[in-house]
Design a protein around this motif. Structure first.
Motif, PDB file in Angstrom:
ATOM      1  N   ARG A  75      34.930  41.190  41.330  1.00 17.64           N
ATOM      2  CA  ARG A  75      35.780  40.855  40.179  1.00 17.64           C
ATOM      3  C   ARG A  75      36.963  41.803  40.098  1.00 17.64           C
ATOM      4  O   ARG A  75      38.098  41.398  39.813  1.00 17.64           O
ATOM      5  CB  ARG A  75      34.952  40.888  38.896  1.00 17.64           C
ATOM      6  N   GLU A  76      36.705  43.074  40.379  1.00 15.25           N
ATOM      7  CA  GLU A  76      37.800  44.052  40.405  1.00 15.25           C
ATOM      8  C   GLU A  76      38.765  43.759  41.555  1.00 15.25           C
ATOM      9  O   GLU A  76      39.974  43.945  41.431  1.00 15.25           O
ATOM     10  CB  GLU A  76      37.234  45.468  40.523  1.00 15.25           C
ATOM     11  N   TRP A  77      38.211  43.298  42.658  1.00 14.71           N
ATOM     12  CA  TRP A  77      39.034  42.963  43.818  1.00 14.71           C
ATOM     13  C   TRP A  77      40.021  41.842  43.474  1.00 14.71           C
ATOM     14  O   TRP A  77      41.207  41.919  43.794  1.00 14.71           O
ATOM     15  CB  TRP A  77      38.118  42.533  44.971  1.00 14.71           C
ATOM     16  N   VAL A  78      39.522  40.788  42.815  1.00 14.87           N
ATOM     17  CA  VAL A  78      40.400  39.678  42.448  1.00 14.87           C
ATOM     18  C   VAL A  78      41.456  40.133  41.449  1.00 14.87           C
ATOM     19  O   VAL A  78      42.626  39.730  41.529  1.00 14.87           O
ATOM     20  CB  VAL A  78      39.578  38.503  41.877  1.00 14.87           C
ATOM     21  N   GLU A 110      44.020  41.824  43.532  1.00 16.62           N
ATOM     22  CA  GLU A 110      44.733  40.921  44.434  1.00 16.62           C
ATOM     23  C   GLU A 110      45.671  39.974  43.691  1.00 16.62           C
ATOM     24  O   GLU A 110      46.764  39.667  44.176  1.00 16.62           O
ATOM     25  CB  GLU A 110      43.725  40.086  45.239  1.00 16.62           C
ATOM     26  N   ILE A 111      45.239  39.483  42.540  1.00 14.29           N
ATOM     27  CA  ILE A 111      46.001  38.458  41.829  1.00 14.29           C
ATOM     28  C   ILE A 111      46.455  38.930  40.457  1.00 14.29           C
ATOM     29  O   ILE A 111      47.615  38.781  40.079  1.00 14.29           O
ATOM     30  CB  ILE A 111      45.167  37.167  41.683  1.00 14.29           C
ATOM     31  N   GLY A 112      45.537  39.480  39.700  1.00 16.66           N
ATOM     32  CA  GLY A 112      45.829  39.892  38.337  1.00 16.66           C
ATOM     33  C   GLY A 112      44.652  39.591  37.444  1.00 16.66           C
ATOM     34  O   GLY A 112      43.769  38.800  37.800  1.00 16.66           O
ATOM     35  N   PRO A 113      44.597  40.197  36.270  1.00 18.13           N
ATOM     36  CA  PRO A 113      43.434  40.029  35.394  1.00 18.13           C
ATOM     37  C   PRO A 113      43.215  38.592  34.940  1.00 18.13           C
ATOM     38  O   PRO A 113      42.085  38.210  34.632  1.00 18.13           O
ATOM     39  CB  PRO A 113      43.745  40.951  34.210  1.00 18.13           C
ATOM     40  N   ILE A 114      44.264  37.767  34.928  1.00 19.25           N
ATOM     41  CA  ILE A 114      44.099  36.390  34.474  1.00 19.25           C
ATOM     42  C   ILE A 114      43.181  35.604  35.403  1.00 19.25           C
ATOM     43  O   ILE A 114      42.522  34.646  34.999  1.00 19.25           O
ATOM     44  CB  ILE A 114      45.477  35.686  34.358  1.00 19.25           C
ATOM     45  N   ARG A 127      40.615  36.967  37.147  1.00 19.39           N
ATOM     46  CA  ARG A 127      39.341  37.656  37.328  1.00 19.39           C
ATOM     47  C   ARG A 127      38.179  36.730  36.975  1.00 19.39           C
ATOM     48  O   ARG A 127      38.122  36.189  35.862  1.00 19.39           O
ATOM     49  CB  ARG A 127      39.315  38.890  36.418  1.00 19.39           C
ATOM     50  N   PRO A 128      37.226  36.498  37.900  1.00 20.27           N
ATOM     51  CA  PRO A 128      36.085  35.621  37.585  1.00 20.27           C
ATOM     52  C   PRO A 128      35.258  36.176  36.427  1.00 20.27           C
ATOM     53  O   PRO A 128      34.985  37.375  36.354  1.00 20.27           O
ATOM     54  CB  PRO A 128      35.271  35.617  38.880  1.00 20.27           C
ATOM     55  N   ASP A 129      34.869  35.285  35.541  1.00 17.27           N
ATOM     56  CA  ASP A 129      33.978  35.685  34.457  1.00 17.27           C
ATOM     57  C   ASP A 129      32.561  35.887  34.963  1.00 17.27           C
ATOM     58  O   ASP A 129      31.797  36.663  34.387  1.00 17.27           O
ATOM     59  CB  ASP A 129      33.975  34.606  33.366  1.00 17.27           C
ATOM     60  N   GLU A 130      32.233  35.179  36.022  1.00 12.59           N
ATOM     61  CA  GLU A 130      30.866  35.228  36.533  1.00 12.59           C
ATOM     62  C   GLU A 130      30.885  34.942  38.024  1.00 12.59           C
ATOM     63  O   GLU A 130      31.676  34.128  38.508  1.00 12.59           O
ATOM     64  CB  GLU A 130      30.014  34.181  35.802  1.00 12.59           C
ATOM     65  N   ILE A 131      30.011  35.639  38.757  1.00 11.65           N
ATOM     66  CA  ILE A 131      29.854  35.395  40.194  1.00 11.65           C
ATOM     67  C   ILE A 131      28.383  35.134  40.484  1.00 11.65           C
ATOM     68  O   ILE A 131      27.509  35.849  39.990  1.00 11.65           O
ATOM     69  CB  ILE A 131      30.371  36.581  41.022  1.00 11.65           C
ATOM     70  N   ARG A 132      28.143  34.115  41.272  1.00 16.33           N
ATOM     71  CA  ARG A 132      26.777  33.816  41.695  1.00 16.33           C
ATOM     72  C   ARG A 132      26.739  33.784  43.224  1.00 16.33           C
ATOM     73  O   ARG A 132      27.690  33.335  43.866  1.00 16.33           O
ATOM     74  CB  ARG A 132      26.307  32.473  41.129  1.00 16.33           C
ATOM     75  N   PHE A 133      25.614  34.220  43.782  1.00 19.22           N
ATOM     76  CA  PHE A 133      25.500  34.343  45.225  1.00 19.22           C
ATOM     77  C   PHE A 133      24.501  33.339  45.791  1.00 19.22           C
ATOM     78  O   PHE A 133      23.480  33.024  45.164  1.00 19.22           O
ATOM     79  CB  PHE A 133      25.053  35.760  45.612  1.00 19.22           C
ATOM     80  N   GLY A 134      24.805  32.841  46.981  1.00 17.83           N
ATOM     81  CA  GLY A 134      23.885  31.953  47.697  1.00 17.83           C
ATOM     82  C   GLY A 134      23.966  32.208  49.181  1.00 17.83           C
ATOM     83  O   GLY A 134      24.911  32.832  49.675  1.00 17.83           O
ATOM     84  N   ASP A 135      22.968  31.732  49.902  1.00 19.72           N
ATOM     85  CA  ASP A 135      23.005  31.820  51.361  1.00 19.72           C
ATOM     86  C   ASP A 135      24.051  30.877  51.934  1.00 19.72           C
ATOM     87  O   ASP A 135      24.499  31.048  53.071  1.00 19.72           O
ATOM     88  CB  ASP A 135      21.639  31.469  51.961  1.00 19.72           C
ATOM     89  N   ASN A 136      24.417  29.889  51.150  1.00 25.30           N
ATOM     90  CA  ASN A 136      25.434  28.934  51.560  1.00 25.30           C
ATOM     91  C   ASN A 136      25.944  28.249  50.311  1.00 25.30           C
ATOM     92  O   ASN A 136      25.444  28.498  49.205  1.00 25.30           O
ATOM     93  CB  ASN A 136      24.856  27.901  52.543  1.00 25.30           C
ATOM     94  N   LEU A 137      26.935  27.389  50.464  1.00 25.56           N
ATOM     95  CA  LEU A 137      27.416  26.562  49.364  1.00 25.56           C
ATOM     96  C   LEU A 137      26.864  25.150  49.543  1.00 25.56           C
ATOM     97  O   LEU A 137      26.563  24.742  50.668  1.00 25.56           O
ATOM     98  CB  LEU A 137      28.946  26.541  49.355  1.00 25.56           C
TER      99      LEU A 137
END
Length: 655
Positions: free
Chosen positions: A590-593, A596-600, A602-612
């Motif tokens: 989230r800090e990376w985004v 890279e782009i700006g706070p607007i 920034r993802p509110d939430e990130i979820r992880f998977g082995d694939n999409l």
């Protein structure tokens, strides 16, 4: 409503290599601009002259474009031709013994078919279809594995004037049933099984199930190609084995000469949000689009070994497997399997073994290959490659750079192509001997394609701003209508909100200050965050630029304050994290985004998977991700998912 905000950063430019320019079909930027100026100066003659040069006509046309029934345009409509004749017969005099198709089966077995042999097989099958009383204007469903036989079936339909509708072999019986019913098909062509990744998957059982659902009284015949021989029974009187059908048939068949506007095929978009849309393409206009893009974008040369990895169930497999390469007289690869079987070096081995010169695949495949073996290409001889291509979705700059430096060894141009099922052929893409490349940009429109970007009132926006991608003038390869639903065609693609005059692609895009086009995502994937409209693709590119991330997909969900919250689904290059590790990586990304782009953004939430969640063709099912993000129960058909277990992983939020 505010304009869509472009948040892409500038990127390095890669000019065409001098040696490539010297041999290219269209050399230098001045040549590209000259063609564009010719189209601007005399639009109808521009297309008319190209149609006369590229297509073999049985009856020449005298009328180029009829716009009287907008938006149901007609091109070359008093001319007659046959698509199969243009793909096969034209080569029998000049190169009958040239290999047309090199087929590599899942187990590695290789079969070659020359133009003479392919013509013979198509004629035999055309005679077989006629013996089943299939004729001009009849609809035929093709539900087959990737094979020479799939091409034979499509070409045979074109030869007799039947309208084919190919259904991807990964679709469920329910999806197949919907398409059979909507098309009013008189015949279904399928196989006993398909073989992918070492696994056999029954197709005939899906056909039987689809035909048992009711409402399919139109189907008189089912032709079954014996791929594996494991299911050796024909279950009803309407079933016939492919080999039995052609056993006594003549190997010549005079092509059915059809009007230029005769429907060549319909191709259905997904029906998960309602009734499937049967996109209907004409004969001559569609063929012209595939021929020109083979010449201009793929810079086709007679010595090329061309490989488009797309399945014939999608439009890419129609235009750049079944029709475009054959109309050009090319030798092409058709591969039955998957890129990771028996290992992740399969694609690179095929390129090495068959000395592929032109390789055209999807960013999804590229990213999965990066994840499974970023250094693998270096273990194979890829020196035969001279041109790379990308299709299906915007390619993020990091994947572009890996593709360029590792696969193409920094010497092969990448043609990043933007087009759609509805456009039939490439619309925006770099001419590799003329246009400097920018990683992640599909660069400029092809000559004669009058593309621009407009706001929600239909007014063009200036460079540096985003909006809706539209095409201002009709073009030959544009779909003619939606099968049985012309009003839906008009409302969907020529909406009154934009004055009803432009073709609305459904994608958001921007042009940078150099005029380069950047696709930002589907209009329905544009996020409205605190009054800022952001394209999902740009946030995904920022995430994938992080060295930990292999793939990412971004969707929105309702937010009481911001309008929409940004939810990111991420696949890491390493193992899927849990607990505190997942939390820490989420914070880091989230800090990376933000950086890279700006706070607007920034993802509110990130979820992880082995694939999409992807279909078996590799397409991300974003509707499922939106449902997961919103906590909704998934009610859509998930039978086409490559791995349904992924959904459970992605439903687990990280605090």
């Amino acid at each position: 409503m505010p304009a869509i905000k472009s948040i892409l950063h500038g990127s390095e430019t890669f000019p065409p290599d001098a040696a490539f320019v010297e041999q290219s079909n269209l050399a230098g930027l001045a040549s590209y601009h000259a063609l564009c100026a010719e189209a601007e100066r005399d639009y109808e003659n521009f297309w008319g002259n190209l149609a006369k040069e590229q297509i073999l006509w049985h009856k020449p046309f005298t009328r180029v474009l009829d716009e009287s029934n907008h938006p149901f345009f007609k091109w070359f409509d008093d001319g007659q031709l046959n698509i199969s004749y243009n793909c096969l017969d034209r080569h029998l005099v000049t190169q009958p013994d040239k290999v047309a198709i090199i087929f590599e089966a899942d187990d590695g077995k290789v079969t070659r078919s020359t133009y003479r042999d392919l013509h013979r097989r198509v004629c035999q099958f055309a005679n077989g279809l006629k013996s089943l009383d299939v004729g001009k204007g009849d609809r035929v469903i093709i539900y087959m594995p990737m094979s020479i036989e799939a091409i034979v079936a499509m070409q045979a339909c074109a030869r007799i004037g039947a309208i084919h509708s190919v259904v991807f072999g990964g679709f469920s019986a329910k999806s197949l049933h919907e398409r059979i019913v909507d098309a009013g098909a008189v015949a279904v062509i399928s196989a006993d099984e398909q073989v992918r990744g070492g696994k056999s998957i029954s197709l005939k059982s899906a056909v039987d199930e689809a035909l048992s659902m009711g409402g399919v009284d139109s189907v008189r015949s089912v032709v079954i190609y014996q791929r594996s021989g494991k299911d050796s029974k024909c279950h009803t009187t309407r079933d016939v084995w492919w080999h039995d059908l052609i056993a006594d048939k003549d190997d010549t068949y005079e092509p059915e000469w059809v009007n230029a506007e005769h429907p060549l095929f319909t191709l259905y978009t997904s029906g998960s949000t309602g009734k499937p849309k049967g996109v209907q393409h004409s004969s001559a206009g569609y063929l012209l689009g595939t021929l020109l893009s083979m010449k201009w974008i793929f810079d086709y040369k007679p010595a090329d070994i061309f490989w488009c990895t797309a399945d014939v169930g999608w439009v890419t497999g129609h235009s750049y497997v079944a029709y475009g390469p054959l109309a050009m007289g090319a030798t092409q690869i058709i591969f039955e399997g998957v890129p990771t079987y028996p290992d992740s070096g399969r694609f690179w081995k095929i390129i090495q073994d068959h000395k592929v010169t032109t390789f055209y695949t999807a960013p999804t495949a590229i990213r999965s290959l990066i994840k499974s073996g970023p250094d693998l290409p270096g273990q194979f001889d890829l020196s035969s490659l001279r041109l790379l291509g990308s299709v299906g979705e915007p390619i993020n700059p990091e994947a572009w750079m890996w593709y360029y430096t590792v696969v193409g060894q920094s010497r092969c141009p990448i043609v990043d192509t933007w087009w759609q099922t509805e456009t039939g052929s490439h619309m925006l893409a770099p001419m590799p001997g003329a246009v400097p490349l920018k990683p992640g940009s599909c660069t400029f429109p092809l000559p004669g394609i009058m593309a621009t970007i407009v706001d929600e009132t239909g007014h063009e926006v200036e460079n540096g701003k985003g909006g809706f991608l539209v095409i201002k003038r009709p073009f030959p390869s544009l779909a003619r209508t939606l099968w049985g639903d012309p009003e839906r065609f008009r409302k969907t693609y020529f909406p009154q909100d934009l004055g009803g005059k432009y073709y609305l692609a459904g994608d958001s895009a921007s042009r940078d200050l150099d005029g380069y086009f950047w696709i930002m995502g589907r209009i329905d994937d544009v996020l409205n965050v605190s009054g800022h409209r952001l394209g999902t693709m740009e946030i995904e590119s920022a995430l994938v630029s992080n060295p930990l991330v292999a793939e990412a997909a971004v969707v929105g969900k309702p937010h009481d304050i911001k309008g929409e919250a940004i939810i990111a689904f991420v696949v890491l290059k390493g193992i899927r994290p849990h607990g505190e590790d997942a939390h820490n990586i989420s914070v880091s990304l989230r800090e990376w985004v933000t950086k890279e782009i700006g706070p607007i953004a920034r993802p509110d939430e990130i979820r992880f998977g082995d694939n999409l969640p992807k279909t078996r063709s590799g397409k991300i099912m974003r509707r499922l991700l939106r449902a997961i993000a919103r906590g909704e129960k998934i009610t859509q058909d998930i039978s086409t998912l490559e791995n349904p277990a992924i959904l459970e992983q992605l439903q687990q939020p990280i605090n």
